[in-house]
Design an enzyme around this catalytic site. Structure first.
Site, PDB file in Angstrom:
ATOM      1  N   ASP A 463       0.831  -1.203   0.000  1.00  0.00           N
ATOM      2  CA  ASP A 463       0.000   0.000   0.000  1.00  0.00           C
ATOM      3  C   ASP A 463       0.871   1.260   0.000  1.00  0.00           C
ATOM      4  OD1 ASP A 463      -2.283   1.538   0.198  1.00  0.00           O
ATOM      5  OD2 ASP A 463      -2.984   0.661   2.068  1.00  0.00           O
ATOM      6  N   ASP A 523     -10.839   1.977  -3.265  1.00  0.00           N
ATOM      7  CA  ASP A 523     -11.437   1.666  -1.964  1.00  0.00           C
ATOM      8  C   ASP A 523     -12.954   1.700  -2.071  1.00  0.00           C
ATOM      9  OD1 ASP A 523      -9.067   1.297  -0.731  1.00  0.00           O
ATOM     10  OD2 ASP A 523      -9.011   3.221   0.298  1.00  0.00           O
TER      11      ASP A 523
HETATM   12  C1  DGJ Z   1      -5.782   1.966   2.001  1.00  0.00           C
HETATM   13  C2  DGJ Z   1      -6.151   0.783   1.142  1.00  0.00           C
HETATM   14  O1  DGJ Z   1      -6.659   1.211  -0.082  1.00  0.00           O
HETATM   15  C3  DGJ Z   1      -7.149  -0.080   1.900  1.00  0.00           C
HETATM   16  O2  DGJ Z   1      -7.554  -1.160   1.102  1.00  0.00           O
HETATM   17  C4  DGJ Z   1      -6.520  -0.565   3.182  1.00  0.00           C
HETATM   18  O3  DGJ Z   1      -5.448  -1.425   2.916  1.00  0.00           O
HETATM   19  C5  DGJ Z   1      -6.062   0.639   4.013  1.00  0.00           C
HETATM   20  N1  DGJ Z   1      -5.217   1.522   3.243  1.00  0.00           N
HETATM   21  C6  DGJ Z   1      -5.324   0.182   5.243  1.00  0.00           C
HETATM   22  O4  DGJ Z   1      -4.840   1.234   5.967  1.00  0.00           O
END
Ligand code: DGJ
Length: 752
Positions: A463, A523
């Site tokens: 990430d 997301d």
């Molecule tokens: C942002 C990501 O897009 C999410 O899927 C998740 O992993 C969060 N970060 C975790 O902090």
């Protein structure tokens, strides 16, 4: 195939031809880039700018044909007669003229650490020069796609300050429009199309990453192009940092298009004897519309971008704990989730954020990769063994490029954070680590590999959740540092499935796909939003490159309630996963998820690697003898008419068994109307109906027939939709946000 004859270069890939010509002023003309043509016809494309251009600057006094401003070019300089946008800025005029060429049998790797297209291919190198400077233009053929990149070489004895150096430039004839994919967090890939005009249209990112604001991929198309007809060009850049693309129409009617690293604040000092390499750009063209272009681009990505081990390798169905738990979990909860995920049919359990350091929310602990023993007393090794023992693979989340100021790492090495001249400002409470520093890169590689090598981890989610403060050359060096780190970690561990992510799709690009075959594209998992996000990704990226998860309803980003069937049906057209609290599932939902997973497993290779088509009312994937279509509805009209489904890519003279996936209807959704369906008059808010809704379902209409491919491609008339006349099993009761999946499988009794 690449050929050269008397100053004419011809690149012929699968379905395209690119013709270049060195003219008498030693400028490189772009004669043609389009669907395959016979080389003997090249004269048809030569443009003879023999008429006068008034006040224009001429390279040869008195010769009107020598006006660079009027030529269709494949590269240009600045300040020397071509006053359209220049692909190169070094602070003074540039006047590069053709010097030599070489046809290279095998593509060479880039020397500077940038990823590039892999696999067999041929390359042409054309060298242009001026005093103290050489410019090498590389043209590559990879099946139906052409690649281009530029290498600038300082052959003089003083430093050259590069402010802009594009990966390619091309002048194209015709009336064209430009399509870009723009947006932001939870709003990725919104498609915008506008005719190319005399003002400059720019698609650019300046956040330090390829960004969710403007994806580097874009298209140029004839203004009347459709999904199946007309000329469409697709362009993309194998790069994850600040990018730039521009299109502008000249007075003579050529569209000048270029792409490369964003020149915003860019300055790279090229010392005497040094070379600067640009990222590689890729371009495709089709006269079979947007669908034709996408098919070529998908094949290129699958065969020349995705890491070799993962090419056409089926992806596991994963369960990710993030949306269900966020930071609030312990080993018991995770094991219980894993057991349920396994029972439903999931194959990989992914532990997301919150497992290390003092990371109980997003304000602390980032950078401290030692396990939080309060949450996980047996550590990652113990947890992964238990999950493996249940028969599932285990995957883990990291955010290696960032640090919380409230972390042991930052307290020990505040100088490792990427800062500018001002006091630090955070994004999601984070600073980025300075990946231009070798000691920072070593720390990341050591801390991540230490974890990967001490537990059975078969998947990593990588990430990255903030924008950069690094500008210009430093921003580029950051990306080079990132590629080095990714190469050092995952090069020796090719079997680890790497899914990259950046607050969802903030770094969805071909550069990242060279290291990990899939990207968490948003997301936003609301299926109605996903229809747009996944649809628009599909123009330039194949469906196996994006994770698509079923999450809870009402949805966290939109508060929208959608049927679980639709959440599944949308996620089928990507790499299927589940991301919700399984402890909260009703028995009817567990049954539905089991059925979804069973169907996906049966047709996984078709869903993940089949030829993807955008239909009028949905999507289709087709591989071998099977085609699967999903049709999606946003709003249910009153008194709907009959609906048709037109499949694509079938064999006209073969016969197919055509049916829809049997779907269940939730009793609760009928509320008080249930009295029309069941022989009893139940209170819509009462316990009996609530209990029935948890355990029982009603069947939606199933249509089954056998027909020729020709008939199915001409359009099947689907069962009637619900139209206020009561429920029966021979209609489709879709409701708002309803959807269906249809499967056509070839059967042996063809017409003959
Ligand atoms: C942002 C990501 O897009 C999410 O899927 C998740 O992993 C969060 N970060 C975790 O902090």
């Amino acid at each position: 195939m690449i050929t050269h004859n008397n100053g004419l270069f011809a690149l012929q890939g699968d379905g395209f031809t690119c013709l270049l010509q060195v003219n008498r002023w030693k400028l490189l003309e772009q004669l043609y880039f389009g669907p395959t043509v016979d080389l003997s016809d090249w004269g048809a494309f030569a443009c003879n700018p023999g008429i006068g251009w008034g006040s224009s600057v001429l390279l040869e006094t008195g010769n009107n044909a020598s006006c660079p401003d009027a030529m269709p070019l494949a590269w240009s300089g600045s300040g020397r007669g071509d006053y359209r946008e220049s692909p190169l800025e070094i602070g003074v005029s540039t006047d590069l003229r053709y010097e030599s060429y070489e046809i290279l049998e095998k593509p060479r790797n880039m020397v500077c650490g940038l990823p590039c297209a892999s696999g067999q291919g041929e390359q042409l190198r054309i060298t242009m020069s001026q005093k103290g400077l050489k410019l090498h233009l590389y043209f590559g053929i990879f099946g139906g796609a052409m690649t281009r990149r530029t290498v600038l070489e300082n052959t003089g004895d003083s430093t050259v300050a590069i402010h802009k150096c594009m990966s390619f430039l091309m002048d194209l004839p015709g009336e064209l429009q430009m399509t870009t994919f723009d947006g932001g967090w939870i709003a990725e890939m919104r498609k915008h199309t506008a005719p190319i005009s005399e003002y400059r249209m720019v698609n650019e990112s300046t956040t330090g990453a390829s960004s969710n604001r403007h994806n580097p991929g874009f298209m140029l198309s004839e203004t009347d192009a459709t999904e199946d007809s007309g000329w469409v060009y697709g362009f993309n850049l194998i790069y994850s940092g600040n990018h730039y693309a521009a299109a502008q129409r000249s007075l003579q009617g050529f569209t000048r298009v270029m792409q490369g690293i964003s020149p915003d604040n860019f300055c790279w000092n090229l010392e005497a004897g040094e070379k600067f390499e640009t990222p590689e750009a890729v371009m495709t063209v089709s006269n079979r519309g947007f669908g034709g272009m996408s098919a070529i681009m998908h094949k290129f990505v699958l065969e020349h971008i995705i890491p070799a081990y993962w090419q056409y390798r089926e992806r596991p169905i994963l369960y990710n704990d993030w949306e269900g738990c966020m930071f609030d979990f312990n080993q018991r909860k995770l094991q219980s989730l894993a057991k349920q995920a396994k029972d439903l049919g999931c194959e990989l359990f992914v532990l997301d954020d919150g497992w290390f350091g003092a990371r109980d929310d997003d304000t602390a602990g980032l950078g401290d990769y030692h396990v939080n023993k309060k949450k996980l007393p047996q550590g990652i090794k113990g947890l992964s063994e238990r999950i493996n023992h249940m028969g599932m693979e285990f995957g883990l989340w990291f955010e290696p490029e960032a640090v919380n100021p409230d972390s042991d790492l930052y307290r020990a090495h505040p100088d490792w954070a990427l800062t500018d001249a001002f006091s630090p400002i955070t994004g999601r409470n984070e600073l980025l680590l300075d990946l231009t520093k070798p000691e920072v890169r070593d720390y990341i590689v050591d801390s991540i590999t230490n974890i990967l090598d001490n537990a059975n981890i078969s998947y990593v989610k990588w990430d990255m959740n903030r924008h950069s403060v690094a500008l210009g050359a430093k921003a580029h060096r950051y990306i080079l540092g990132l590629y080095e780190v990714l190469g050092r970690i995952f090069g020796p561990r090719p079997r680890i499935l790497l899914e990259t992510c950046s607050s969802g799709g903030n770094r969805f690009d071909l550069g990242m796909l060279c290291y990990g075959p899939q990207i968490w594209c948003s997301d936003n998992t609301d299926p109605i939003c996903r229809l747009e996000i996944q649809n628009n990704l599909s123009y330039l990226y194949p469906q196996s490159t994006f994770g698509a998860h079923v999450s809870a309803a009402p949805h966290a980003q939109t508060l929208r309630t959608t049927p679980l069937t639709t959440r599944g049906n949308v996620s089928f057209f990507g790499c299927l996963g589940y991301e919700l609290d399984l402890d909260r599932l009703l028995p009817v939902e567990q049954k539905e998820i089991k059925e979804q997973i069973a169907l996906y497993k049966k047709y996984r290779t078709v869903f993940q690697f089949g030829t993807f088509s955008r239909l009028k009312n949905g999507w289709q994937v087709q591989k071998g003898k099977t085609a699967i279509a999903g049709i999606f509805r946003k709003r249910m009209p009153a008194a709907p008419g009959y609906e048709q489904l037109r499949l694509k890519n079938l064999k006209s003279d073969k016969h197919y068994r055509f049916r829809n996936r049997a779907q269940e209807l939730r009793i609760g959704q009928f509320g008080g109307l249930v009295k029309h369906v069941l022989p009893v008059n139940l209170n819509p808010n009462g316990a009996i109906l609530r209990t029935a809704d948890r355990h029982m379902t009603m069947h939606d209409g199933v249509q089954e027939l056998t027909a020729s491919g020709a008939a199915l491609m001409n359009g099947v008339t689907l069962l009637p939709l619900f139209r206020g006349t009561g429920y029966h099993e021979h209609q489709r009761t879709l409701l708002d946000f309803g959807s269906e999946v249809y499967i056509a499988e070839e059967v042996s009794n063809d017409k003959s």
